[in-house]
Design an enzyme around this catalytic site. Structure first.
Site, short mmCIF file in Angstrom:
data_model
loop_
_atom_site.label_atom_id
_atom_site.label_comp_id
_atom_site.label_asym_id
_atom_site.label_seq_id
_atom_site.Cartn_x
_atom_site.Cartn_y
_atom_site.Cartn_z
CE LYS A 199 -4.12 -1.94 2.13
NZ LYS A 199 -5.18 -1.80 3.12
CG ASP A 218 -8.09 0.56 3.02
OD1 ASP A 218 -8.93 -0.27 2.63
OD2 ASP A 218 -6.86 0.40 2.92
N GLY A 265 -16.26 -4.90 10.83
CA GLY A 265 -15.28 -4.64 9.77
C GLY A 265 -15.82 -5.02 8.40
#
Ligand code: ATR
Length: 299
Positions: free
Chosen positions: A79, A115, A261
């Site tokens: 990432k 995210d 989540g």
């Protein structure tokens, strides 16, 4: 480009390719989620997973260009490392310093961080407006960085608790600088958790504690949660496997509102889907498909 092509409904054998790169990659839920969404909207898109080792990252991005892939998701461990291989960075991804979604617009690769926006969307979808809230974030890794940054910049008072104190301090100071809002850091221990929870509106677990196969573990024990006086405490666990972690089960018993989540996973996926296709993602279907896939894994 006509309407038909723009919407991705290409008729010839010209499927548009998306995928995910990471290592390890075998447990990813993204192909199931995206392929179900592409089918539902009858889009001629395909989504595949690729195991890409650290030293292969640059080549993988070049192949994305050669093959004219429409998009990629990027996961651990790439990432941060992927950034130098891209042409453009969305301002939020730049500030966070991590990318999990790449969009290829006619050869120009732009990196995004869905995210962070996926986390926010998951909260907002439950009617939770984070602005002005006191938030405690457990963990100081990559996920914590994205979440603490968007919350601090969104006007929350953020406290990071981490097992390794120096990492919490480093992250807090870097997020404070980037968000121009002071972020505090303390060691993750029982005493600090109990004290912090007295003033907390939202508790977020970004550690891997409680994740399958260690489903009987929890980063905050039940006594600490039952002592909380705030009747509107929200507990968000970014672990999605299992969907109801021990932390969420015990938080619910203590009267807290909980967010799984799974919501964040599907929200980040939906945001990536929308960037690649320009269409609204079928959120409910994507979520159902992930739940089914998780059940198959468990079974
Ligand atoms: P991610 O990118 O998913 O956030 P990471 O960067 O590996 O993952 O971060 C993992 C986080 O979980 C860290 O904050 C780690 O704490 P340390 O910095 O002390 O290593 C935390 N973590 C992992 N296992 C833990 C455990 N058993 N107890 C407490 N914290 C744990």
């Amino acid at each position: 480009m006509n309407w038909w092509e723009r919407e991705g409904r290409v008729t010839a054998g010209e499927a548009r390719l998306c995928g995910i790169i990471g290592d390890p990659i075998e447990h990813t839920m993204s192909p199931v989620m995206h392929n179900a969404a592409f089918s539902k909207l009858r889009l001629n898109y395909r989504y595949v997973s690729f195991r890409v080792k650290k030293e292969e990252l640059g080549n993988a991005i070049e192949r994305m260009r050669d093959l004219k892939m429409r998009g990629l998701n990027v996961t651990i461990p790439h990432k941060v490392a992927v950034i130098p291989f891209l042409d453009e960075l969305d301002p939020l991804a730049k500030e966070i310093g991590a990318v999990n979604t790449i969009v290829n617009d006619d050869g120009v690769l732009t990196g995004y961080n869905t995210d962070a926006t996926g986390f926010l969307r998951a909260l907002l979808a439950r009617g939770i407006e984070p602005k002005g809230k006191n938030v405690v974030i457990l963990g100081a890794g990559g996920a914590s960085r994205a979440i603490s940054f968007v919350l601090a910049r969104g006007g929350c008072d953020v406290l990071i608790l981490n097992r390794t104190l120096y990492k919490a301090r480093e992250l807090a100071s870097s997020v404070s600088e980037a968000s121009r809002k002071e972020v505090r850091a303390l060691e993750l221990n029982r005493e600090n958790v109990v004290r912090a929870l007295q003033e907390t509106d939202i508790l977020v677990n970004t550690t891997s504690v409680g994740m399958s196969p260690n489903v009987e573990e929890t980063p905050v024990n039940a006594d600490s949660l039952s002592g909380v006086r705030n009747p509107t405490l929200i507990v968000f666990d970014i672990v999605y496997n299992p969907v109801r972690t021990r932390l969420l089960r015990e938080a619910e018993k203590a009267g807290a509102q909980t967010v799984s989540g799974l919501d964040m996973l599907v929200c980040q996926g939906a945001l990536a889907f929308e960037k690649w296709t320009g269409l609204e993602a079928p959120f409910g279907l994507m979520k159902e498909e992930v739940i089914k896939a998780l059940e198959r894994h468990e079974g």
